[in-house]
Design a protein around this motif. Structure first.
Motif, mmCIF file in Angstrom:
data_model
loop_
_atom_site.group_PDB
_atom_site.id
_atom_site.type_symbol
_atom_site.label_atom_id
_atom_site.label_comp_id
_atom_site.label_asym_id
_atom_site.label_seq_id
_atom_site.Cartn_x
_atom_site.Cartn_y
_atom_site.Cartn_z
ATOM 1 N N ALA A 170 0.834 -1.200 0.000
ATOM 2 C CA ALA A 170 0.000 0.000 0.000
ATOM 3 C C ALA A 170 0.870 1.252 0.000
ATOM 4 O O ALA A 170 0.583 2.234 -0.689
ATOM 5 N N ARG A 179 -4.306 0.660 -4.988
ATOM 6 C CA ARG A 179 -4.736 0.392 -3.617
ATOM 7 C C ARG A 179 -4.537 -1.084 -3.283
ATOM 8 O O ARG A 179 -4.750 -1.953 -4.124
ATOM 9 N N THR A 242 -6.965 2.089 1.502
ATOM 10 C CA THR A 242 -5.776 1.305 1.181
ATOM 11 C C THR A 242 -5.009 0.964 2.454
ATOM 12 O O THR A 242 -5.114 1.667 3.466
#
Length: 259
Positions: A170, A179, A242
């Motif tokens: 991430a 993401r 994310t």
């Protein structure tokens, strides 16, 4: 709610059985194109036929995911057929009961390869495509990395690795607007789970013993409930989410199980 997944090509490892099959079917129903990678030809073919019978589109490749050559070939087949990859669901793995007391170093290493190494391999192979389309990765994880289970050191360690890679990727992939999230599963009733339950002399009683400790409604999580969260995380509806580990487990991992 439209998840804006129509015509998106999503690779799903282990996508022909259990949770993976549930994800593949859900993707197809949303108009996405699941590309199913699995090692058992009969199961992969059956899942693709099931999707096509529902009017959906699916792709497929047969691969043993512990073999990097086969992983690369499978991704190449996805690109050759659809010319794009918009997302990856790392799902394949098995709770192989490689423990500390009764396991071996060799078994432990093999368990890591079966349950973690291919997560990295597949993400690296699809990364150039995800950069083009600002795609998403969803890693499927397990409660064992948080609660422990006993007698499954390899699987628990691999799932701890999945959690760490989710956060690491991430951060690393943020500049590309890619993401990366994980869905953590506790007690989900799949064919594999059913097979495990029936290793006990009293499967019904054993299942009842487990479900009574699942706080929300005292029932197993369904494959559909896992799939719904995965699809949301793949979609632009979760465009500012994310690095998250999302528990779809009826509160099993964090709530008081005496509730």
């Amino acid at each position: 709610m439209d998840l804006y997944l129509k015509d998106k090509v999503i690779i799903v490892t282990g996508g022909s059985a259990g949770i993976g099959r549930g994800i593949s079917l859900a993707l197809a129903k949303e108009g996405a194109i699941p590309f199913i990678i699995g090692r058992t030809k009969e199961k992969v073919d059956a899942c693709v036929k099931e999707i096509e019978a529902l009017g959906g589109i699916a792709g497929k490749a047969y691969a043993e995911l512990t073999d990097p050559v086969q992983c690369k070939k499978a991704v190449g087949e996805a690109l050759a057929k659809f010319n794009q990859i918009d997302g990856l669901v790392n799902n394949a793995g098995v709770n192989d009961s490689v423990g500390l007391e009764n396991g071996t170093r060799e078994d432990f290493i093999e368990s890591i390869h079966k349950n973690l190494t291919h997560y990295y391999q597949m993400a690296q192979l699809v990364l150039p495509e995800l950069k083009k389309y600002k795609g998403a990765i969803v890693n499927i994880g397990s409660k064992t990395s948080f609660t422990g289970q006993g007698g499954t050191s390899g699987y628990a360690a691999a799932n701890g690795g999945r959690n760490a890679l989710t956060r690491e990727w991430a951060v690393e992939l943020m500049p590309y607007s890619i993401r990366v999230n994980a869905v953590i599963v506790a007690e989900c009733y799949t064919p594999q789970y059913n097979k495990w339950i029936h290793t006990f002399n009293n499967p019904k009683e054993k299942l009842a013993e487990i479900t009574k400790n699942i706080p929300l409604e005292h029932r197993m999580t369904t494959e559909q409930e896992i799939a719904d969260m995965v699809l949301f995380l793949l979609s632009s509806r979760s465009s500012h989410t994310t690095g998250q580990l999302l528990f779809v487990d009826g509160g099993y991992s964090h709530l008081d199980r005496s509730l």
